[in-house]
Motif scaffolding. Structure first.
Motif, short mmCIF file in Angstrom:
data_model
loop_
_atom_site.label_atom_id
_atom_site.label_comp_id
_atom_site.label_asym_id
_atom_site.label_seq_id
_atom_site.Cartn_x
_atom_site.Cartn_y
_atom_site.Cartn_z
N THR A 247 -16.65 -32.90 10.87
CA THR A 247 -15.90 -32.10 11.85
C THR A 247 -16.64 -30.86 12.33
N ASP A 297 -11.93 -41.02 12.06
CA ASP A 297 -12.91 -39.94 12.15
C ASP A 297 -12.79 -39.20 13.48
N LEU A 300 -9.87 -36.85 13.32
CA LEU A 300 -10.18 -35.67 12.51
C LEU A 300 -11.04 -34.67 13.30
N GLN A 301 -12.01 -35.17 14.03
CA GLN A 301 -12.85 -34.28 14.83
C GLN A 301 -12.04 -33.57 15.91
N ALA A 304 -9.81 -30.92 14.36
CA ALA A 304 -10.56 -29.71 14.02
C ALA A 304 -10.75 -28.82 15.24
N ARG A 322 -12.49 -27.71 6.38
CA ARG A 322 -11.91 -28.99 5.98
C ARG A 322 -12.12 -29.13 4.48
#
Length: 673
Positions: A247, A297, A300-301, A304, A322
């Motif tokens: 992230t 993924d 999540l990025q 963030a 994180r």
């Protein structure tokens, strides 16, 4: 030579050291989790053992710190837990533990568990584990009790100040190396020694500020005392480089170091020093199951980036990390954090509730937040533990996604409510100012423009930044009025600038709500042309979050502003999934490179390739690139080498009032003359 085994035990270090030696390992044992990741990597071990018996919170924190390093090095992570802590196993597994053993257990069972872990590491590694760091016998010493001399390795002899090649010295030379702290620790360690048993002690490294030397001590043949020295760096990575690989935000180790620094200031001042918000993404496991790991993924990025936009992290007062899986920590310094934690938590939950896009999928998740305020005597681990308890409570209460667990709840909530009320008064009382951060032309080193930023001079809480200001405005449905106020302030200030600033461009931020307002483009152009510095000196900056909802509408509005003589910049470029679509669809003059990309340019060659690609792509489209958050000369040199033309950041100056900006520009002109 025996295989190295890294041991981290908060209660039973010496016992485990002895058992590991008896089982044929070469233990590197620690009692504290400071720099645990770096010590594991430096040990060359393929197996790490974390002893959480009687120290469950510390054990969880240690597994969190070691999990990614062990996985990245194709190792194994064995955790020892008490029978009463079996409920922690799911969390430990999520954090990266590969094996566990429940107490009570026999010596043979521990030996077998280590053998199983070693086989796992061997099979997992299978050609992809990096070569361990060179390990030598140079960090060692030997002493026979009663002898006035001690045998020192060349490395320790050098640290003790002996001439090159010396291998034996009087006992007082070793004492000089140990220092007062080390001598006391060494005496205590020698008292713990028994035939065949081992122990350890540590002291500051005289050659390395912030570093320490750990001595792993045992009795050898004939009663000789043998010490093996382990060098421990003060910090394996600076806070701004210790990043989560997926992230780009800070990782768990950096979060704990950030908290430790704030808690040190609390010990000195007695006031709360930090607030922790733990944010967990709900239903995230279903994302990986339904859409695959790549989509998870991607979410999540994107999460963030949304968190960073809400938090307005600056690294000093606010930071984002994180911790593990789908769990993020927002770290706030008090009193700012204590006043605004609940309000910010609400905005974070709202931000996570908005749909995410990954490829062709529209993904909906949620968020829960637990909040804890530091208390006297807190450690980073204890503060995080209370935040975890608050998060668990928030997860159980479907109707209350935010829980603040400390006694300061009512006070913090009252402060948050007060900020919403005070904002309406602040506009009339002229408490909200505009400051300007310089933008510098790299080729000439001259200031060519500024970005206008909002600051709230609150009569009780002091200076509050733009992130706080806009969060409060959004919560109180006062965002449009605030944005209008700042636009008028920035335009009026630039129009009144003295001659020394008459050549500067001014960049003014536009929000998503502004873009959605009917007639906004006409209204803004009228404001700039009617009483401002002229359209030719104004740049409109819009973030990706302000464009993503309706890209065609944003393109039409920005096109209208550009035809009116303004220039257009996209802020925080590189943080969203559709950045390339913006370059294709929008009429842009400037691309502002996100500060995380600028920070990463001093990292690996791969980081530089990413930055170079973005800059090359922008230049091929005739778009100038502004690097944000430049804080070091090294960053600036590398950015210049890659073709970046402008930068802003603390390397030049922080945001300044008009009077300070005039002095800076006039001083610059004087130097040039």
């Amino acid at each position: 030579m025996p295989e190295p085994l890294f041991i981290l035990s908060f209660r039973h270090r010496d016992e485990l050291h002895r058992l590991a030696e008896a089982a044929g390992w070469e233990p590197i044992a620690a009692r504290r989790d400071a720099n645990a990741e770096a010590r594991f990597l430096a040990s060359g071990a393929s197996v790490a053992l974390v002893d959480a018996r009687g120290a469950s919170a510390e054990g969880v924190a240690a597994v969190r710190a070691l999990g990614e390093a062990v996985e990245a090095n194709a190792g194994a992570l064995l955790v020892l837990v008490s029978r009463t802590d079996e409920e922690l196993l799911d969390q430990l597994h999520e954090l990266g533990a590969t094996h566990f053993l429940v107490s009570p257990f026999s010596h043979a069972q521990l030996s077998h568990a280590l053998r199983f872990a070693a086989r796992h590491a061997e099979r997992t590694g299978d050609g992809r584990r990096p070569a361990p760091p060179a390990r030598s016998e140079s960090g060692s010493w030997r002493w026979m009790p009663g002898s006035p001399t001690v045998a020192l390795s060349p490395m320790l002899a050098r640290k003790a100040g002996l001439t090159e090649g010396a291998s034996e010295a009087r006992l007082h030379v070793l004492f000089r190396l140990l220092g007062d702290e080390g001598r006391l620790a060494a005496r205590a360690a020698l008292m713990r020694l028994e035939d065949g048993e081992s122990t350890a002690f540590a002291h500051p490294d005289p050659e390395q500020p912030g570093g320490r030397i750990a001595h792993h001590v045992r009795k050898g043949e004939g009663g000789e005392i043998v010490g093996r020295a382990e060098l421990i760096a003060g910090s394996a990575a600076p806070l701004d480089r210790s990043r989560d690989a997926l992230t780009g935000v800070r990782d768990g180790r950096a979060a704990r170091e950030w908290l430790a620094r704030r808690l040190e200031s609390e010990e000195q001042g007695g006031e709360p020093a930090a607030v922790v918000l733990l944010l967990a993404l709900t239903r995230f496991d279903a994302i990986n199951l339904a859409f695959g790991r790549a989509s998870g993924d991607s979410v999540l990025q994107a999460a963030a980036r949304r968190i960073e936009r809400q938090v307005d992290a600056d690294g000093e007062r606010r930071a984002v990390a994180r911790l593990a899986g789908a769990e993020f920590a927002v770290l706030l310094s008090a009193p700012e954090g204590a006043a605004e934690a609940r309000t910010l938590a609400g905005h974070l939950v709202e931000a996570m509730a908005r749909p995410f896009v990954s490829g062709d999928q529209v993904i909906t998740i949620g968020g829960r937040v637990g909040i804890a305020v530091s208390r006297p005597g807190d450690t980073a681990a204890s503060l995080l533990r209370r935040a975890s308890a608050a998060l668990a409570e928030a997860k159980e209460q479907e109707s209350a996604p935010v829980t603040l667990i400390d006694a300061e709840t009512e006070q913090a909530s009252a402060r948050g409510d007060r900020l919403e009320v005070d904002l309406r008064r602040a506009l009339d009382a002229d408490e909200i100012d505009v400051v300007f951060q310089p933008q510098v032309t790299i080729a000439t080193g001259r200031i060519s423009g500024v970005e206008a930023l909002a600051r709230w001079r609150h009569p009780v809480y002091g200076a509050l930044g733009a992130g706080t200001l806009f969060s409060v405005a959004e919560a109180s449905d006062y965002l449009v009025q605030l944005s209008e106020h700042i636009h008028r302030k920035a335009v009026a200030a630039a129009a009144a600038w003295p001659g020394a600033l008459s050549h500067l461009r001014v960049a003014i931020n536009v929000t998503a709500q502004d873009i959605a307002r009917p007639g906004f483009a006409d209204h803004f152009l009228k404001l700039v042309k009617g009483s401002g510095p002229g359209a030719g000196r104004v740049t409109v900056e819009v973030t990706e979050s302000g464009l993503i909802e309706d890209l065609p509408a944003a393109a039409r509005l920005l096109g209208q502003l550009r035809r009116g003589g303004l220039r257009i910049a996209i802020d925080d470029f590189g943080t969203g999934y559709s950045s390339l679509a913006y370059l294709k669809a929008l009429p842009l003059d400037y691309l502002k490179l996100d500060r995380r990309l600028c920070e990463d340019i001093t990292g690996s060659p791969r980081d530089r390739v990413v930055v170079r690609s973005v800059i090359d792509m922008a230049r091929s489209l005739g778009i100038a690139v502004v690097a944000e958050g430049v804080e070091s000369r090294e960053q600036l040199v590398l950015l210049a080498q890659e073709g970046c033309t402008l930068y802003q950041g603390f390397l030049c100056a922080p945001p300044l009032a008009t009077e300070e900006l005039v002095k800076l520009v006039e001083g610059e002109a004087g130097v040039a003359a």
